[in-house]
Design a protein around this motif. Structure first.
Motif, PDB file in Angstrom:
ATOM      1  N   HIS A  91      32.127  -7.929  56.784  1.00  0.00           N
ATOM      2  CA  HIS A  91      31.134  -7.423  57.737  1.00  0.00           C
ATOM      3  C   HIS A  91      31.618  -7.608  59.177  1.00  0.00           C
ATOM      4  N   SER A  92      32.900  -7.652  59.376  1.00  0.00           N
ATOM      5  CA  SER A  92      33.574  -8.006  60.625  1.00  0.00           C
ATOM      6  C   SER A  92      32.882  -7.525  61.911  1.00  0.00           C
ATOM      7  N   PRO A  93      32.346  -8.454  62.708  1.00  0.00           N
ATOM      8  CA  PRO A  93      31.807  -8.063  64.010  1.00  0.00           C
ATOM      9  C   PRO A  93      32.876  -7.498  64.953  1.00  0.00           C
ATOM     10  N   VAL A  94      34.103  -8.025  64.860  1.00  0.00           N
ATOM     11  CA  VAL A  94      35.170  -7.508  65.722  1.00  0.00           C
ATOM     12  C   VAL A  94      35.492  -6.063  65.352  1.00  0.00           C
ATOM     13  N   ARG A  95      35.541  -5.763  64.071  1.00  0.00           N
ATOM     14  CA  ARG A  95      35.788  -4.371  63.640  1.00  0.00           C
ATOM     15  C   ARG A  95      34.681  -3.453  64.157  1.00  0.00           C
ATOM     16  N   GLN A  96      33.451  -3.911  64.065  1.00  0.00           N
ATOM     17  CA  GLN A  96      32.337  -3.103  64.556  1.00  0.00           C
ATOM     18  C   GLN A  96      32.425  -2.900  66.058  1.00  0.00           C
ATOM     19  N   ALA A  97      32.807  -3.958  66.790  1.00  0.00           N
ATOM     20  CA  ALA A  97      32.944  -3.841  68.239  1.00  0.00           C
ATOM     21  C   ALA A  97      34.038  -2.848  68.617  1.00  0.00           C
ATOM     22  N   ALA A  98      35.053  -2.750  67.768  1.00  0.00           N
ATOM     23  CA  ALA A  98      36.152  -1.817  68.020  1.00  0.00           C
ATOM     24  C   ALA A  98      35.810  -0.386  67.616  1.00  0.00           C
ATOM     25  N   GLY A  99      34.644  -0.195  66.984  1.00  0.00           N
ATOM     26  CA  GLY A  99      34.222   1.143  66.578  1.00  0.00           C
ATOM     27  C   GLY A  99      34.967   1.689  65.382  1.00  0.00           C
ATOM     28  N   ILE A 100      35.499   0.820  64.536  1.00  0.00           N
ATOM     29  CA  ILE A 100      36.237   1.260  63.343  1.00  0.00           C
ATOM     30  C   ILE A 100      35.279   1.282  62.159  1.00  0.00           C
ATOM     31  N   GLY A 101      35.186   2.425  61.495  1.00  0.00           N
ATOM     32  CA  GLY A 101      34.316   2.573  60.334  1.00  0.00           C
ATOM     33  C   GLY A 101      34.981   2.103  59.059  1.00  0.00           C
ATOM     34  N   VAL A 102      34.200   2.063  57.974  1.00  0.00           N
ATOM     35  CA  VAL A 102      34.714   1.656  56.668  1.00  0.00           C
ATOM     36  C   VAL A 102      34.179   2.590  55.587  1.00  0.00           C
ATOM     37  N   SER A 103      34.927   2.651  54.488  1.00  0.00           N
ATOM     38  CA  SER A 103      34.470   3.322  53.268  1.00  0.00           C
ATOM     39  C   SER A 103      34.212   2.244  52.232  1.00  0.00           C
ATOM     40  N   THR A 104      33.027   2.268  51.630  1.00  0.00           N
ATOM     41  CA  THR A 104      32.620   1.197  50.718  1.00  0.00           C
ATOM     42  C   THR A 104      32.184   1.773  49.380  1.00  0.00           C
ATOM     43  N   ARG A 105      32.603   1.134  48.290  1.00  0.00           N
ATOM     44  CA  ARG A 105      32.137   1.480  46.943  1.00  0.00           C
ATOM     45  C   ARG A 105      31.472   0.248  46.339  1.00  0.00           C
ATOM     46  N   ARG A 106      30.274   0.432  45.804  1.00  0.00           N
ATOM     47  CA  ARG A 106      29.544  -0.659  45.153  1.00  0.00           C
ATOM     48  C   ARG A 106      29.513  -0.412  43.654  1.00  0.00           C
ATOM     49  N   TYR A 107      29.648  -1.486  42.886  1.00  0.00           N
ATOM     50  CA  TYR A 107      29.771  -1.374  41.429  1.00  0.00           C
ATOM     51  C   TYR A 107      28.552  -1.889  40.676  1.00  0.00           C
ATOM     52  N   GLY A 108      27.614  -2.499  41.366  1.00  0.00           N
ATOM     53  CA  GLY A 108      26.496  -3.122  40.669  1.00  0.00           C
ATOM     54  C   GLY A 108      26.885  -4.396  39.936  1.00  0.00           C
ATOM     55  N   GLN A 109      28.038  -4.947  40.297  1.00  0.00           N
ATOM     56  CA  GLN A 109      28.537  -6.167  39.650  1.00  0.00           C
ATOM     57  C   GLN A 109      28.398  -7.371  40.578  1.00  0.00           C
ATOM     58  N   LYS A 110      28.360  -8.540  39.961  1.00  0.00           N
ATOM     59  CA  LYS A 110      28.544  -9.788  40.679  1.00  0.00           C
ATOM     60  C   LYS A 110      29.562 -10.620  39.919  1.00  0.00           C
ATOM     61  N   ALA A 111      30.187 -11.540  40.632  1.00  0.00           N
ATOM     62  CA  ALA A 111      31.183 -12.421  40.025  1.00  0.00           C
ATOM     63  C   ALA A 111      30.735 -13.862  40.135  1.00  0.00           C
ATOM     64  N   LEU A 112      30.873 -14.575  39.049  1.00  0.00           N
ATOM     65  CA  LEU A 112      30.674 -16.019  39.029  1.00  0.00           C
ATOM     66  C   LEU A 112      32.043 -16.685  39.120  1.00  0.00           C
ATOM     67  N   ALA A 113      32.146 -17.735  39.907  1.00  0.00           N
ATOM     68  CA  ALA A 113      33.387 -18.501  40.007  1.00  0.00           C
ATOM     69  C   ALA A 113      33.081 -19.971  39.775  1.00  0.00           C
TER      70      ALA A 113
END
Length: 399
Positions: free
Chosen positions: A173-195
């Protein structure tokens, strides 16, 4: 208000950010590294990161350059074999097992596995020892202003930092990336991971085991023995609601469930840590650089935890930036250097994000026909020796 000048400010003090700080500081650059959350460096702390990281062969070179490897080496669990198990039949048992051996392509292991909390401990120690690095845990980046000649960053402790290069290592969720105006492409899988960490009666023999059934892989990665017993770090990916239910299970019920999901390959598993949980996504920044700003690690790319690619991609980012900076220190952070960084890394990142996305979606399949197709695909890839070796080399990030 204090004004400070440095070569590089790194926003983000996770494993990737601290490694970048140690590498750049060891190369002689003056570095300020900040993170709003102080790193947790004790295993038994409830906030400890119970994931582990497999540092692949190219990553070791970065750790050596950063002055970290010597301290980490005594804690390493070498990864000699990557075992993939398909358990997609009617019952939770291995029906197809294929092993990829490091000895087929190298005299070294594929990599070395470390608990994340331990990596943080050794990295904090290294940064404390470097006169070139000013590490400020508990301090956040508040605002960023850039121009062609440099970056001015205001911190939560009211300091103003003038840097030639700003490195964003501040997460997905990089605030620096957002401040630089750089967008992102995101894919969600409906998964979670336990570690979490387990012990088991059968030795792992330095074999990393990835078991596919449905919902996502169940992966056991070797760790050094714990209290005299074989131990592994586990990442269990599944549909979000199922993972959330298991996160809240009583220990005895959870141990029964995880032992069954592991196909009892190592005998009954015993929980040896607390559990952590997080959502699974794929994400890629539209660009890796902006004016006086470079994105690394999860600010630049996020992948599901398959094939030990995530942090190793991050360390490749650092290695590329440091190589460019060391070749021409007078042009640190300028437009030509940052364009070269984007060009050097973007194609490889895109390929890996796409490849891991395909592997993850294949691991999620639930119908018998698709499970059978997945097993057949594994067998076909494994059966052709040149293809098998090429895939292993690509996974390591070497040619």
């Amino acid at each position: 208000m204090t004004d400070i000048s440095c070569d590089i400010l790194i926003s983000g003090g996770g494993i990737a950010g601290m490694t970048a700080a140690a590498a750049c500081g060891s190369a002689g650059f003056s570095v300020v590294c900040v993170d709003p959350a102080p790193p947790v460096t004790e295993r038994d702390n409830a906030a400890a990161d119970m994931r582990s990281t497999a540092m692949l062969q190219p990553a070791r070179r970065v750790l050596e350059a950063a002055g970290l490897w010597e301290a980490l080496a005594p804690h390493a669990a070498p990864l000699q074999i990557m075992r993939i198990v398909d358990a997609g039949g009617e019952t939770a048992e291995a029906r197809l097992t294929r092993e990829f051996r490091a000895a087929d392509i190298s005299e070294q292991p594929f990599g070395w596995n470390f608990p994340n909390w331990l990596l943080r401990r050794e990295m904090v120690s290294r940064l404390d020892a470097l006169e070139t690095v000013d590490f400020r845990p508990g301090t956040a980046t508040q605002s960023v202003f850039t121009r062609e000649t440099g970056a001015r960053i205001t911190l939560s402790d009211k300091s103003r930092i003038h840097a030639r290069l700003l490195i964003a290592a501040d997460g997905r969720h990089s605030p620096v990336r957002q401040a630089a105006g750089i967008g992102v492409s995101t894919r969600r899988y409906g998964q979670k991971a336990l570690a979490f960490t387990v012990t088991h009666p059968e030795p792992h023999e330095n074999v990393s085991t990835e078991i596919h059934r449905t919902g996502g892989p169940f992966t056991l990665v070797p760790l050094p023995d714990l209290d005299g017993k074989p131990s592994s770090a586990v990442v269990w990916m599944d549909d979000g609601p199922l993972a959330q239910t298991r996160f809240g299970m009583e220990v005895s019920a959870f141990e029964t469930a995880m032992s069954e999901r592991s196909c009892h390959l190592f005998g009954p598993l015993t929980l040896a840590s607390h559990r952590t949980i997080w959502p699974i996504i794929s994400q890629k920044a539209d660009r890796l650089a902006a004016e006086r700003t470079a994105l690394i690690a999860e600010a630049a790319h996020v992948v599901p935890p398959i094939g030990a690619q995530g942090l190793n991609m991050s360390l490749a980012d650092t290695a590329t930036l440091l190589d460019l900076a060391s070749k021409s220190p007078d042009t640190l952070g300028d437009r030509v250097m940052l364009d070269a960084y984007h060009k050097a890394r973007y194609s490889d990142i895109s390929l890996r994000v796409q490849g891991i996305d395909l592997l993850n979606r294949a691991s999620q399949v639930s119908t018998p026909a698709l499970r059978d197709a997945r097993a057949a695909g594994l067998q076909a890839l494994y059966a052709i020796a040149p293809v098998r070796k090429t895939l292993m080399q690509m996974g390591l990030g070497v040619r």
